[in-house]
Design a protein around this motif. Structure first.
Motif, PDB file in Angstrom:
ATOM      1  N   ALA A   1       0.841  -1.205   0.000  1.00 17.52           N
ATOM      2  CA  ALA A   1       0.000   0.000   0.000  1.00 17.52           C
ATOM      3  C   ALA A   1       0.874   1.253   0.000  1.00 17.52           C
ATOM      4  O   ALA A   1       0.536   2.264  -0.617  1.00 17.52           O
ATOM      5  CB  ALA A   1      -0.947  -0.007   1.196  1.00 17.52           C
ATOM      6  N   LYS A   2       2.001   1.193   0.679  1.00 15.13           N
ATOM      7  CA  LYS A   2       2.936   2.325   0.657  1.00 15.13           C
ATOM      8  C   LYS A   2       3.449   2.566  -0.757  1.00 15.13           C
ATOM      9  O   LYS A   2       3.685   3.701  -1.163  1.00 15.13           O
ATOM     10  CB  LYS A   2       4.102   2.051   1.620  1.00 15.13           C
ATOM     11  CG  LYS A   2       5.192   3.108   1.633  1.00 15.13           C
ATOM     12  CD  LYS A   2       4.758   4.359   2.345  1.00 15.13           C
ATOM     13  CE  LYS A   2       5.754   5.494   2.256  1.00 15.13           C
ATOM     14  NZ  LYS A   2       6.986   5.302   2.985  1.00 15.13           N
ATOM     15  N   GLU A   3       3.573   1.465  -1.535  1.00 17.81           N
ATOM     16  CA  GLU A   3       4.051   1.554  -2.923  1.00 17.81           C
ATOM     17  C   GLU A   3       2.917   1.797  -3.909  1.00 17.81           C
ATOM     18  O   GLU A   3       3.143   1.817  -5.120  1.00 17.81           O
ATOM     19  CB  GLU A   3       4.772   0.245  -3.291  1.00 17.81           C
ATOM     20  CG  GLU A   3       5.989  -0.040  -2.431  1.00 17.81           C
ATOM     21  CD  GLU A   3       6.457  -1.496  -2.552  1.00 17.81           C
ATOM     22  OE1 GLU A   3       5.823  -2.273  -3.289  1.00 17.81           O
ATOM     23  OE2 GLU A   3       7.453  -1.828  -1.887  1.00 17.81           O
ATOM     24  N   GLY A   4       1.688   1.940  -3.408  1.00 20.36           N
ATOM     25  CA  GLY A   4       0.558   2.202  -4.289  1.00 20.36           C
ATOM     26  C   GLY A   4      -0.028   0.976  -4.941  1.00 20.36           C
ATOM     27  O   GLY A   4      -0.617   1.052  -6.017  1.00 20.36           O
ATOM     28  N   ARG A   5       0.111  -0.189  -4.286  1.00 19.18           N
ATOM     29  CA  ARG A   5      -0.458  -1.421  -4.817  1.00 19.18           C
ATOM     30  C   ARG A   5      -1.347  -2.071  -3.779  1.00 19.18           C
ATOM     31  O   ARG A   5      -1.034  -2.075  -2.595  1.00 19.18           O
ATOM     32  CB  ARG A   5       0.650  -2.406  -5.209  1.00 19.18           C
ATOM     33  CG  ARG A   5       1.520  -1.926  -6.349  1.00 19.18           C
ATOM     34  CD  ARG A   5       2.557  -2.972  -6.742  1.00 19.18           C
ATOM     35  NE  ARG A   5       3.378  -3.364  -5.597  1.00 19.18           N
ATOM     36  CZ  ARG A   5       3.440  -4.616  -5.128  1.00 19.18           C
ATOM     37  NH1 ARG A   5       2.741  -5.580  -5.683  1.00 19.18           N
ATOM     38  NH2 ARG A   5       4.218  -4.881  -4.093  1.00 19.18           N
ATOM     39  N   LEU A   6      -2.464  -2.624  -4.245  1.00 22.82           N
ATOM     40  CA  LEU A   6      -3.370  -3.371  -3.378  1.00 22.82           C
ATOM     41  C   LEU A   6      -3.064  -4.853  -3.562  1.00 22.82           C
ATOM     42  O   LEU A   6      -3.316  -5.410  -4.638  1.00 22.82           O
ATOM     43  CB  LEU A   6      -4.826  -3.080  -3.742  1.00 22.82           C
ATOM     44  CG  LEU A   6      -5.887  -3.768  -2.888  1.00 22.82           C
ATOM     45  CD1 LEU A   6      -5.800  -3.313  -1.435  1.00 22.82           C
ATOM     46  CD2 LEU A   6      -7.279  -3.491  -3.447  1.00 22.82           C
ATOM     47  N   VAL A   7      -2.495  -5.479  -2.546  1.00 19.00           N
ATOM     48  CA  VAL A   7      -2.193  -6.908  -2.626  1.00 19.00           C
ATOM     49  C   VAL A   7      -2.962  -7.652  -1.543  1.00 19.00           C
ATOM     50  O   VAL A   7      -3.157  -7.149  -0.431  1.00 19.00           O
ATOM     51  CB  VAL A   7      -0.681  -7.214  -2.495  1.00 19.00           C
ATOM     52  CG1 VAL A   7       0.095  -6.533  -3.625  1.00 19.00           C
ATOM     53  CG2 VAL A   7      -0.137  -6.825  -1.147  1.00 19.00           C
ATOM     54  N   LEU A   8      -3.416  -8.835  -1.895  1.00 19.23           N
ATOM     55  CA  LEU A   8      -4.131  -9.704  -0.965  1.00 19.23           C
ATOM     56  C   LEU A   8      -3.565 -11.105  -1.099  1.00 19.23           C
ATOM     57  O   LEU A   8      -2.993 -11.460  -2.138  1.00 19.23           O
ATOM     58  CB  LEU A   8      -5.629  -9.739  -1.290  1.00 19.23           C
ATOM     59  CG  LEU A   8      -6.393  -8.418  -1.267  1.00 19.23           C
ATOM     60  CD1 LEU A   8      -7.828  -8.663  -1.711  1.00 19.23           C
ATOM     61  CD2 LEU A   8      -6.360  -7.795   0.109  1.00 19.23           C
ATOM     62  N   GLN A   9      -3.772 -11.900  -0.068  1.00 22.48           N
ATOM     63  CA  GLN A   9      -3.376 -13.297  -0.149  1.00 22.48           C
ATOM     64  C   GLN A   9      -4.358 -14.033  -1.064  1.00 22.48           C
ATOM     65  O   GLN A   9      -5.569 -13.949  -0.866  1.00 22.48           O
ATOM     66  CB  GLN A   9      -3.414 -13.950   1.227  1.00 22.48           C
ATOM     67  CG  GLN A   9      -2.401 -13.412   2.197  1.00 22.48           C
ATOM     68  CD  GLN A   9      -2.655 -13.982   3.577  1.00 22.48           C
ATOM     69  OE1 GLN A   9      -3.777 -13.957   4.068  1.00 22.48           O
ATOM     70  NE2 GLN A   9      -1.604 -14.491   4.206  1.00 22.48           N
TER      71      GLN A   9
ATOM     72  N   PHE B   1      -9.465 -14.871  -2.819  1.00 20.41           N
ATOM     73  CA  PHE B   1      -8.685 -13.793  -2.226  1.00 20.41           C
ATOM     74  C   PHE B   1      -9.091 -13.676  -0.766  1.00 20.41           C
ATOM     75  O   PHE B   1     -10.288 -13.606  -0.450  1.00 20.41           O
ATOM     76  CB  PHE B   1      -8.956 -12.471  -2.940  1.00 20.41           C
ATOM     77  CG  PHE B   1      -8.149 -12.298  -4.193  1.00 20.41           C
ATOM     78  CD1 PHE B   1      -6.905 -11.694  -4.157  1.00 20.41           C
ATOM     79  CD2 PHE B   1      -8.633 -12.730  -5.419  1.00 20.41           C
ATOM     80  CE1 PHE B   1      -6.153 -11.525  -5.310  1.00 20.41           C
ATOM     81  CE2 PHE B   1      -7.898 -12.572  -6.580  1.00 20.41           C
ATOM     82  CZ  PHE B   1      -6.657 -11.958  -6.525  1.00 20.41           C
ATOM     83  N   ASN B   2      -8.106 -13.661   0.136  1.00 24.76           N
ATOM     84  CA  ASN B   2      -8.353 -13.623   1.577  1.00 24.76           C
ATOM     85  C   ASN B   2      -8.077 -12.241   2.149  1.00 24.76           C
ATOM     86  O   ASN B   2      -7.113 -11.585   1.804  1.00 24.76           O
ATOM     87  CB  ASN B   2      -7.418 -14.610   2.298  1.00 24.76           C
ATOM     88  CG  ASN B   2      -7.793 -16.045   2.040  1.00 24.76           C
ATOM     89  OD1 ASN B   2      -8.474 -16.660   2.832  1.00 24.76           O
ATOM     90  ND2 ASN B   2      -7.347 -16.591   0.912  1.00 24.76           N
ATOM     91  N   PHE B   3      -8.922 -11.811   3.059  1.00 29.23           N
ATOM     92  CA  PHE B   3      -8.661 -10.618   3.849  1.00 29.23           C
ATOM     93  C   PHE B   3      -9.502 -10.744   5.119  1.00 29.23           C
ATOM     94  O   PHE B   3     -10.680 -11.124   5.031  1.00 29.23           O
ATOM     95  CB  PHE B   3      -9.056  -9.333   3.087  1.00 29.23           C
ATOM     96  CG  PHE B   3      -8.541  -8.115   3.794  1.00 29.23           C
ATOM     97  CD1 PHE B   3      -7.237  -7.690   3.621  1.00 29.23           C
ATOM     98  CD2 PHE B   3      -9.352  -7.421   4.674  1.00 29.23           C
ATOM     99  CE1 PHE B   3      -6.757  -6.577   4.291  1.00 29.23           C
ATOM    100  CE2 PHE B   3      -8.868  -6.308   5.345  1.00 29.23           C
ATOM    101  CZ  PHE B   3      -7.579  -5.890   5.156  1.00 29.23           C
ATOM    102  N   HIS B   4      -8.899 -10.522   6.263  1.00 26.80           N
ATOM    103  CA  HIS B   4      -7.582 -10.067   6.629  1.00 26.80           C
ATOM    104  C   HIS B   4      -6.541 -11.161   6.389  1.00 26.80           C
ATOM    105  O   HIS B   4      -6.908 -12.326   6.282  1.00 26.80           O
ATOM    106  CB  HIS B   4      -7.560  -9.681   8.120  1.00 26.80           C
ATOM    107  CG  HIS B   4      -8.559  -8.644   8.493  1.00 26.80           C
ATOM    108  ND1 HIS B   4      -8.325  -7.299   8.304  1.00 26.80           N
ATOM    109  CD2 HIS B   4      -9.795  -8.732   9.007  1.00 26.80           C
ATOM    110  CE1 HIS B   4      -9.371  -6.616   8.729  1.00 26.80           C
ATOM    111  NE2 HIS B   4     -10.281  -7.447   9.156  1.00 26.80           N
TER     112      HIS B   4
ATOM    113  N   LEU C   1      -0.838 -19.810   0.281  1.00 28.01           N
ATOM    114  CA  LEU C   1      -1.342 -18.486  -0.055  1.00 28.01           C
ATOM    115  C   LEU C   1      -0.203 -17.676  -0.658  1.00 28.01           C
ATOM    116  O   LEU C   1       0.927 -17.744  -0.200  1.00 28.01           O
ATOM    117  CB  LEU C   1      -1.866 -17.782   1.194  1.00 28.01           C
ATOM    118  CG  LEU C   1      -2.961 -18.525   1.967  1.00 28.01           C
ATOM    119  CD1 LEU C   1      -3.296 -17.785   3.250  1.00 28.01           C
ATOM    120  CD2 LEU C   1      -4.210 -18.700   1.110  1.00 28.01           C
ATOM    121  N   GLN C   2      -0.547 -16.894  -1.673  1.00 27.63           N
ATOM    122  CA  GLN C   2       0.477 -16.074  -2.321  1.00 27.63           C
ATOM    123  C   GLN C   2      -0.022 -14.641  -2.416  1.00 27.63           C
ATOM    124  O   GLN C   2      -1.164 -14.400  -2.871  1.00 27.63           O
ATOM    125  CB  GLN C   2       0.770 -16.620  -3.721  1.00 27.63           C
ATOM    126  CG  GLN C   2       1.885 -15.871  -4.419  1.00 27.63           C
ATOM    127  CD  GLN C   2       2.352 -16.594  -5.670  1.00 27.63           C
ATOM    128  OE1 GLN C   2       1.860 -17.674  -6.021  1.00 27.63           O
ATOM    129  NE2 GLN C   2       3.307 -15.990  -6.354  1.00 27.63           N
TER     130      GLN C   2
END
Ligand SMILES: [Zn+2]
Length: 139
Positions: free
Chosen positions: A24-32, A40-43, A56-57
């Protein structure tokens, strides 16, 4: 006389959550993303919320979604006066187009204009040297 500390709470970065915050600091939304069932998992968790697999990746998620629910905060907790300048704050549950549900702030939208089903896109705010936070705006 000391000034009150104008701070907001910061996330605790752990081995399990660090990729989310640093991306997120780099401006990307990544999820497991589960390598077995593609959920896609969150949290962030050590296992898939759908099938229990541990494979999970961290994967880039599409930066768009839909407002599932919302509320408006017009006050702040006494411990966090740093939020006062942001009030009122629109807070939403966002159903991402890739399937996970995030709790996030909606910006660029008056409280009376937020709607369930509203299409939103993500943007990011740096909150520390190591972390950013995803926020959403109407599309
Ligand atoms: Zn799975």
């Amino acid at each position: 006389m000391s000034e009150p500390t104008l701070h907001k709470p910061l996330p605790t970065l752990t081995d399990q959550t660090r990729p989310f915050w640093t991306a997120a600091k780099e401006g990307r939304l990544v999820l497991q993303k589960c390598q077995r069932c593609a959920t896609f998992n969150f949290h962030p968790k050590p296992w898939c919320i759908e099938c229990g697999a541990r494979e999970l990746q961290w994967t880039d998620a599409r930066p768009t979604g839909t407002v599932y629910s919302h509320t408006v905060s017009r006050t702040v907790a006494m411990n966090y006066p740093g939020w006062e300048a942001d009030l009122p704050v629109v807070l939403c549950l966002i159903d991402l187009d890739d399937g996970a549900r995030l709790y996030a702030q909606l910006t660029d939208c008056r409280p009376e204009d937020v709607r369930v089903g509203m299409r939103v896109g993500v943007h990011f705010e740096a909150i520390s040297e190591d972390a950013g936070i995803p926020k959403f705006h109407p599309l």
